[in-house]
Structure formats: structure tokens, C-alpha cells
Design a protein around this motif. Structure first.
Motif, PDB file in Angstrom:
ATOM      1  N   GLY A 151       0.810  -1.203   0.000  1.00 18.47           N
ATOM      2  CA  GLY A 151       0.000   0.000   0.000  1.00 18.47           C
ATOM      3  C   GLY A 151       0.847   1.258   0.000  1.00 18.47           C
ATOM      4  N   PRO A 152       0.231   2.428  -0.203  1.00 19.18           N
ATOM      5  CA  PRO A 152       0.983   3.690  -0.294  1.00 19.18           C
ATOM      6  C   PRO A 152       1.713   4.068   0.991  1.00 19.18           C
ATOM      7  N   SER A 153       1.227   3.609   2.151  1.00 12.27           N
ATOM      8  CA  SER A 153       1.886   3.949   3.412  1.00 12.27           C
ATOM      9  C   SER A 153       2.790   2.831   3.924  1.00 12.27           C
ATOM     10  N   ASP A 154       2.891   1.737   3.165  1.00 19.61           N
ATOM     11  CA  ASP A 154       3.722   0.610   3.578  1.00 19.61           C
ATOM     12  C   ASP A 154       5.189   0.854   3.254  1.00 19.61           C
ATOM     13  N   ILE A 155       6.054   0.284   4.074  1.00 25.88           N
ATOM     14  CA  ILE A 155       7.479   0.210   3.764  1.00 25.88           C
ATOM     15  C   ILE A 155       7.704  -1.201   3.249  1.00 25.88           C
ATOM     16  N   GLY A 156       7.717  -1.369   1.933  1.00 18.92           N
ATOM     17  CA  GLY A 156       7.796  -2.688   1.326  1.00 18.92           C
ATOM     18  C   GLY A 156       9.213  -3.228   1.293  1.00 18.92           C
ATOM     19  N   LEU A 157       9.356  -4.490   1.662  1.00 20.69           N
ATOM     20  CA  LEU A 157      10.632  -5.195   1.591  1.00 20.69           C
ATOM     21  C   LEU A 157      10.407  -6.445   0.746  1.00 20.69           C
TER      22      LEU A 157
END
Length: 288
Positions: A110-116
Motif C-alpha cells: 500500500g501507499p503507506s507501507d514500507i515494502g521489503l
């Protein structure tokens, strides 16, 4: 793809590392080698070699014999599309704002996620394990508390997931990651490239045994998600490598081992400030 494994159990770490290094020179060569402490507090080590064609059983026996070790147990794994299986089972994992996902689940971010992003073929250290999840959650809490470390170390980096999480939360930090296994160093480098965190320096090393650590110490934040016994052995050196007021996040610790690790670190100049219990595992945060 058919895979063969060759596994033996060894009483001490130096002997295990010597045998693992010798196996690398076999023909056919292994596609991967692991040298890991067994997670039962026995102090024993497992050397496991993986082959994509039938290994030289005589050669393995000779290597075990001349090194004074038990013979390898060789097994042929069933033909399985392991990557496809992992993709089916590897669902995204959330830890605060962190979302750990495989390449096949990019739409979950999502737009507020910190994706790894962790490749499905590299399924160890994906965030599904309680130790990794605990470290990620504690990293979030450290950030929220106002911590802004400028020098970070990740001992036993595996897939590099904790170093990447630190890079996202603390983008101005200087980060060094290391692992004793060459396959983990290669894996973490690949994941750093995918996640565009190429500024993390990664080296092959046992503990802090590398010039980069000595040149850049002390560190304001150190991760060590390994096992309880080596964590306890590292405590005096961990103190030397940590800055005053700096934090260490430790995991790979069974609940039954937590009190022993806490006792060792408090007697070496650290104070326990936070912890997270997930399943049978506990992750700990100390301050120097």
C-alpha cells in the motif's frame, strides 16, 4: 529440479567450518553449503551441502574421514517445484509499517507501507519466522521512540532483511551487513539490488571478524539474529562495538533461553529496554 543433500553433525564450530570449506572443492561442486549451530542448545553444528546432481559419495566419505568426522548422510529430495510451492505459501507479512512480500505479491504493498521484497526462491529470513518478525517490530518501535542511529551493523544478515529495514527507517545511516555463509552474502546482495538499497556494504565474516567493523565502530544499532549460544559468546565484543547509548537487537533466542541471554548481556554492561515474544521465540533490545 532434483536436489541431493549431504548432511553430517559435528561437535564444534571450527571443525564444522573446516569440513564445510573442504566440501566446496568437490566435483561436482555443491550449489550451496550451510554450517549452522543446531537449535537445541546442544552446542552441535550441522554441515549441509546441496547438489543439483548426484554427489561424489566416496569423496564425501574421504573428506569426513580425514577430518575425523562422521560420514555424511546423503539423500535425494523428491522432484518438486520449490519456488512455485513457496510462492503459494509465502503470503505478505506485516510488522508495523513494514510489509515483507515476494515479487509475486507486489500489488499487496500500500501507499503507506514500507515494502521489503524477498524473492520466493530465497525463503529463509522472509519475515514469517518469529525471530525476524520480532526484530522488524522492534525496529519500528525504536524508530517511533526517536532513535536515529548513524552507524548500523547486521550480524548474520541471511537475506539482508534487517539491514534493508534499517536502511528504510534510517536512510542516512551507514550500514554494514555480514554473514558467515557465502550463499547468504550472495542472497543479501541480490535482495539489496532488488530493493534499491545498494549503499549497504555486505561482507563474509564470522561475528565482528572483519576490518570494516573495526574501522567503523562503534555502532549505534547492532542486529544479531543468530542463536542464543553464539549471542552469549559475542556479548563482550558486542559491548566494545556499541556506542554509549546505542542499542542492540538480538534474536534467534528460544523463550527458554531468554533469561540466560539477558543475564549475560546485563553482566556485560547492557540494560534490557524492550522485548517481543512471538511463538516460541523472543527478541530483545538492549541499550549500552
Amino acid at each position: 529440479m532434483t536436489t541431493w543433500t549431504a548432511i553430517t553433525i559435528i561437535a564444534d564450530q571450527p571443525s564444522a567450518e573446516t569440513l564445510a570449506a573442504a566440501v566446496e572443492n568437490l566435483n561436482p561442486a555443491p550449489i550451496g553449503i550451510a554450517c549452522l549451530e543446531i537449535e537445541d542448545d546442544s552446542g552441535l553444528f550441522e554441515v549441509a551441502a546441496y547438489f543439483d546432481e548426484q554427489p561424489d559419495e566416496i569423496g564425501l566419505t574421504i573428506l569426513a574421514t580425514i577430518n575425523g568426522q562422521k560420514n555424511f548422510v546423503i539423500s535425494k529430495l523428491d522432484d518438486t517445484d520449490w519456488v512455485a510451492q513457496v510462492k503459494r505459501e509465502l503470503t505478505p507479512v506485516r510488522a508495523g509499517r513494514f510489509l515483507v512480500y515476494g515479487a509475486h505479491e507486489k500489488n499487496a504493498v500500500g501507499p503507506s507501507d514500507i515494502g521489503l521484497e524477498i524473492e520466493a526462491a530465497m525463503a529463509f529470513g522472509t519475515g514469517h519466522h518469529g525471530t525476524t518478525l520480532g526484530c522488524l517490530e522492534l525496529t519500528n518501535e525504536l524508530f517511533v521512540s526517536g532513535a536515529r542511529p548513524s552507524r548500523i551493523a547486521d550480524i548474520g544478515t541471511g537475506t539482508g532483511i534487517l539491514a534493508m529495514a534499517a536502511a528504510r527507517r534510517f536512510p542516512d545511516a551507514h550500514i554494514i551487513a555480514s554473514d558467515m555463509e557465502s550463499i547468504s552474502v550472495a542472497t543479501s546482495k541480490a535482495n539489496f539490488a532488488v530493493n534499491k538499497t545498494k549503499h549497504i556494504r555486505v561482507v563474509q565474516a564470522m561475528g565482528f571478524n572483519h576490518a570494516l567493523y573495526r574501522q567503523n565502530a562503534p555502532f549505534d544499532l547492532i542486529y544479531a539474529n543468530i542463536l542464543a549460544r553464539p549471542l552469549r559468546r559475542l556479548a563482550p565484543e558486542m559491548y566494545k562495538m556499541t556506542s554509549i547509548g546505542g542499542n542492540v537487537i538480538l534474536s534467534g533466542i528460544l523463550l527458554t533461553q531468554g533469561a540466560g541471554v539477558i543475564s549475560t548481556y546485563t553482566s556485560n554492561g547492557f540494560h534490557l529496554v524492550n522485548k517481543r515474544e512471538i511463538g516460541e521465540w523472543v527478541s530483545l533490545v538492549f541499550v549500552k
